[in-house]
Write a protein that holds these residues in place. Structure first.
Motif, PDB file in Angstrom:
ATOM      1  N   ASP A  83      26.317   3.788  44.550  1.00  0.00           N
ATOM      2  CA  ASP A  83      25.035   4.012  45.209  1.00  0.00           C
ATOM      3  C   ASP A  83      24.991   3.345  46.576  1.00  0.00           C
ATOM      4  O   ASP A  83      24.607   3.945  47.566  1.00  0.00           O
ATOM      5  N   SER A  84      25.378   2.094  46.601  1.00  0.00           N
ATOM      6  CA  SER A  84      25.218   1.347  47.851  1.00  0.00           C
ATOM      7  C   SER A  84      26.542   1.281  48.583  1.00  0.00           C
ATOM      8  O   SER A  84      27.579   0.961  48.010  1.00  0.00           O
ATOM      9  N   TYR A  87      27.990  -3.059  54.148  1.00  0.00           N
ATOM     10  CA  TYR A  87      28.951  -3.472  55.170  1.00  0.00           C
ATOM     11  C   TYR A  87      29.783  -4.667  54.721  1.00  0.00           C
ATOM     12  O   TYR A  87      30.806  -4.965  55.308  1.00  0.00           O
ATOM     13  N   LYS A  88      29.340  -5.365  53.666  1.00  0.00           N
ATOM     14  CA  LYS A  88      30.084  -6.532  53.203  1.00  0.00           C
ATOM     15  C   LYS A  88      31.253  -6.154  52.308  1.00  0.00           C
ATOM     16  O   LYS A  88      32.148  -6.950  52.079  1.00  0.00           O
ATOM     17  N   ARG A 118      26.251   7.277  55.643  1.00  0.00           N
ATOM     18  CA  ARG A 118      26.055   5.879  55.245  1.00  0.00           C
ATOM     19  C   ARG A 118      27.310   5.056  55.471  1.00  0.00           C
ATOM     20  O   ARG A 118      27.249   3.907  55.913  1.00  0.00           O
ATOM     21  N   GLN A 125      28.670  -1.607  61.102  1.00  0.00           N
ATOM     22  CA  GLN A 125      28.087  -2.940  60.908  1.00  0.00           C
ATOM     23  C   GLN A 125      29.194  -3.949  60.597  1.00  0.00           C
ATOM     24  O   GLN A 125      29.187  -5.072  61.111  1.00  0.00           O
ATOM     25  N   ASN A 128      30.958  -5.028  63.585  1.00  0.00           N
ATOM     26  CA  ASN A 128      30.161  -5.901  64.430  1.00  0.00           C
ATOM     27  C   ASN A 128      30.310  -7.362  64.021  1.00  0.00           C
ATOM     28  O   ASN A 128      30.253  -8.259  64.850  1.00  0.00           O
ATOM     29  N   ILE A 129      30.487  -7.601  62.732  1.00  0.00           N
ATOM     30  CA  ILE A 129      30.563  -8.973  62.244  1.00  0.00           C
ATOM     31  C   ILE A 129      32.021  -9.347  61.944  1.00  0.00           C
ATOM     32  O   ILE A 129      32.301 -10.283  61.199  1.00  0.00           O
TER      33      ILE A 129
ATOM     34  N   GLU B   9      18.890  -9.394  55.820  1.00  0.00           N
ATOM     35  CA  GLU B   9      20.099 -10.161  55.557  1.00  0.00           C
ATOM     36  C   GLU B   9      20.610 -10.622  56.904  1.00  0.00           C
ATOM     37  O   GLU B   9      20.790  -9.804  57.807  1.00  0.00           O
ATOM     38  N   MET B  11      23.769 -12.460  58.509  1.00  0.00           N
ATOM     39  CA  MET B  11      25.097 -13.005  58.298  1.00  0.00           C
ATOM     40  C   MET B  11      25.567 -13.610  59.609  1.00  0.00           C
ATOM     41  O   MET B  11      25.415 -12.983  60.658  1.00  0.00           O
ATOM     42  N   PHE B  12      26.048 -14.821  59.553  1.00  0.00           N
ATOM     43  CA  PHE B  12      26.585 -15.395  60.781  1.00  0.00           C
ATOM     44  C   PHE B  12      27.894 -16.122  60.507  1.00  0.00           C
ATOM     45  O   PHE B  12      28.197 -16.503  59.379  1.00  0.00           O
ATOM     46  N   ILE B  13      28.655 -16.286  61.553  1.00  0.00           N
ATOM     47  CA  ILE B  13      29.968 -16.905  61.450  1.00  0.00           C
ATOM     48  C   ILE B  13      29.930 -18.229  62.204  1.00  0.00           C
ATOM     49  O   ILE B  13      29.538 -18.276  63.373  1.00  0.00           O
ATOM     50  N   TYR B  64      31.981 -17.665  57.075  1.00  0.00           N
ATOM     51  CA  TYR B  64      30.892 -16.705  56.927  1.00  0.00           C
ATOM     52  C   TYR B  64      29.767 -17.300  56.084  1.00  0.00           C
ATOM     53  O   TYR B  64      30.022 -17.896  55.031  1.00  0.00           O
ATOM     54  N   LEU B  66      25.829 -16.207  54.598  1.00  0.00           N
ATOM     55  CA  LEU B  66      24.896 -15.095  54.421  1.00  0.00           C
ATOM     56  C   LEU B  66      23.536 -15.628  54.011  1.00  0.00           C
ATOM     57  O   LEU B  66      23.418 -16.354  53.023  1.00  0.00           O
ATOM     58  N   LYS B  91      29.135 -15.666  65.878  1.00  0.00           N
ATOM     59  CA  LYS B  91      28.722 -14.272  65.746  1.00  0.00           C
ATOM     60  C   LYS B  91      27.682 -14.157  64.647  1.00  0.00           C
ATOM     61  O   LYS B  91      27.694 -14.922  63.690  1.00  0.00           O
ATOM     62  N   TYR B  92      26.779 -13.202  64.795  1.00  0.00           N
ATOM     63  CA  TYR B  92      25.776 -13.017  63.747  1.00  0.00           C
ATOM     64  C   TYR B  92      25.396 -11.544  63.697  1.00  0.00           C
ATOM     65  O   TYR B  92      25.597 -10.788  64.646  1.00  0.00           O
ATOM     66  N   ILE B  93      24.838 -11.152  62.576  1.00  0.00           N
ATOM     67  CA  ILE B  93      24.295  -9.799  62.439  1.00  0.00           C
ATOM     68  C   ILE B  93      23.115  -9.892  61.470  1.00  0.00           C
ATOM     69  O   ILE B  93      23.132 -10.666  60.520  1.00  0.00           O
ATOM     70  N   VAL B  95      20.511  -7.466  59.211  1.00  0.00           N
ATOM     71  CA  VAL B  95      20.349  -6.118  58.683  1.00  0.00           C
ATOM     72  C   VAL B  95      19.106  -6.089  57.810  1.00  0.00           C
ATOM     73  O   VAL B  95      18.904  -6.970  56.972  1.00  0.00           O
ATOM     74  N   GLU B 100      16.680  -0.168  51.860  1.00  0.00           N
ATOM     75  CA  GLU B 100      17.870   0.175  51.077  1.00  0.00           C
ATOM     76  C   GLU B 100      17.674  -0.219  49.615  1.00  0.00           C
ATOM     77  O   GLU B 100      18.034   0.528  48.703  1.00  0.00           O
ATOM     78  N   ARG B 103      15.469   2.268  48.006  1.00  0.00           N
ATOM     79  CA  ARG B 103      16.205   3.507  47.727  1.00  0.00           C
ATOM     80  C   ARG B 103      17.087   3.339  46.489  1.00  0.00           C
ATOM     81  O   ARG B 103      17.144   4.214  45.620  1.00  0.00           O
ATOM     82  N   LEU B 104      17.751   2.182  46.416  1.00  0.00           N
ATOM     83  CA  LEU B 104      18.633   1.939  45.272  1.00  0.00           C
ATOM     84  C   LEU B 104      17.849   1.898  43.974  1.00  0.00           C
ATOM     85  O   LEU B 104      18.279   2.446  42.956  1.00  0.00           O
ATOM     86  N   VAL B 107      17.026   5.448  43.014  1.00  0.00           N
ATOM     87  CA  VAL B 107      18.198   6.146  42.477  1.00  0.00           C
ATOM     88  C   VAL B 107      18.478   5.685  41.056  1.00  0.00           C
ATOM     89  O   VAL B 107      18.751   6.485  40.158  1.00  0.00           O
ATOM     90  N   ARG B 111      18.435   7.810  37.625  1.00  0.00           N
ATOM     91  CA  ARG B 111      19.638   7.879  36.789  1.00  0.00           C
ATOM     92  C   ARG B 111      19.333   7.437  35.363  1.00  0.00           C
ATOM     93  O   ARG B 111      19.801   8.025  34.384  1.00  0.00           O
TER      94      ARG B 111
END
Lengths: 138, 135
Positions: A83-84, A87-88, A118, A125, A128-129, B9, B11-13, B64, B66, B91-93, B95, B100, B103-104, B107, B111
């Motif tokens: 499902d998912s 990016y990790k 997706r 992503q 990017n990291i 989320e 995430m950074f380094i 890393y 998170l 570095k960082y990101i 999200v 999501e 949505r999960l 789903v 199911r």
């Protein structure tokens, strides 16, 4: 016995009566030009090869112009019910990244369009990291 | 209009050449920065040292971390600004994950309902025979 034979006769007599009806329906459609699809299902489109049964794509492979066998590609995410696409998850994403770091196109991997979308987002992503390379060193 | 609480989320380094207590301090300062910006930190996960896919500020490896946080978008922008000026963070990101997750969940619900339906239909189709087996 006799009854059964009679039944068969009646059914067989019905079948030919149905088949002439279908070409009769196709002929006006052929004149019309774009629009033989609703009618042309049974006896194939006009001008097409008679080998293709029903002209259905993705048949058994017999009668098609292609001689060699090609396995039908299926979407990994649909089949395994993943499902998912995160990016990790580098190990998952790594399967869809070529040696040089490029995203492998859908036509090669068989991933369906929603999942490829997706997947692409997740790979970008991850790049990017610094989990995935933008371009691998040669 | 009140600002919406969203789940992100981050995430950074952290640069790898710092001593252990120094990295701990960096992470705790990032956390405190988040709380001062108006973000609640839900979870902190150290993912350990990893090899970077490419060089970042001449480092080949990185530590890393998170964070799972919740807060409005403006607060997250502030946190990102602070991360940018934090020297050991290379570095960082960030999200957004709440959509999501929604949505999960959807789903999964669909199911599950399908899984529940399938045995029922099988029973009705087969008749009385499988019913004692299940009961």
């Amino acid at each position: 016995m006799a009854d059964e034979e009679k039944k068969e006769v009646t059914t067989s007599s019905e079948a030919p009566s149905a088949t002439p009806a279908a070409p009769a329906a196709t002929t006006p459609a052929a004149h019309a030009g774009p629009g033989p699809r609703p009618y042309g299902r049974g006896p194939g489109g006009p001008g097409r090869r008679p080998g293709g049964p029903g002209g259905r794509p993705g048949g058994r492979g017999e009668g098609g112009p292609r001689k060699f066998f090609r396995r039908k590609k299926v979407c990994k995410f649909c089949v395994e019910k993943i499902d998912s696409i995160n990016y990790k998850d580098v190990r998952l994403l790594g399967q869809f990244v070529a040696e040089r770091g490029k995203i492998v196109p859908r036509r090669l991997t068989g991933v369906c369009t929603p999942h490829q979308r997706r997947l692409t987002a997740a790979i970008k992503q991850a790049r990017n990291i610094a989990l995935l390379p933008f371009a691998a060193r040669y | 209009m009140p600002q919406q609480q969203r789940t992100y989320e981050v995430m950074f380094i952290v640069r790898p050449d710092l001593p252990e207590e120094e990295t701990d301090r960096v992470i705790s300062t990032v956390e405190s920065n988040a709380t001062t910006a108006g973000i609640t930190v839900k979870n902190v996960e150290r993912m350990g040292k990893r090899r970077l896919a490419y060089k970042v500020r001449k480092f080949q490896d990185g530590l890393y971390v998170l964070l799972t946080v919740e807060g409005p978008g403006s607060a997250l922008a502030e946190l990102e600004r602070r991360l940018r000026v934090t020297e050991p963070v290379i570095k960082y990101i960030s999200v957004r994950i709440d959509e999501e997750q929604k949505r999960l969940a959807k789903v999964k619900k669909i199911r599950d309902s399908k899984v529940r339906q399938r045995p029922q239909t099988a029973e009705t189709a087969a008749g009385s025979e499988p019913a004692p087996a299940t009961a």
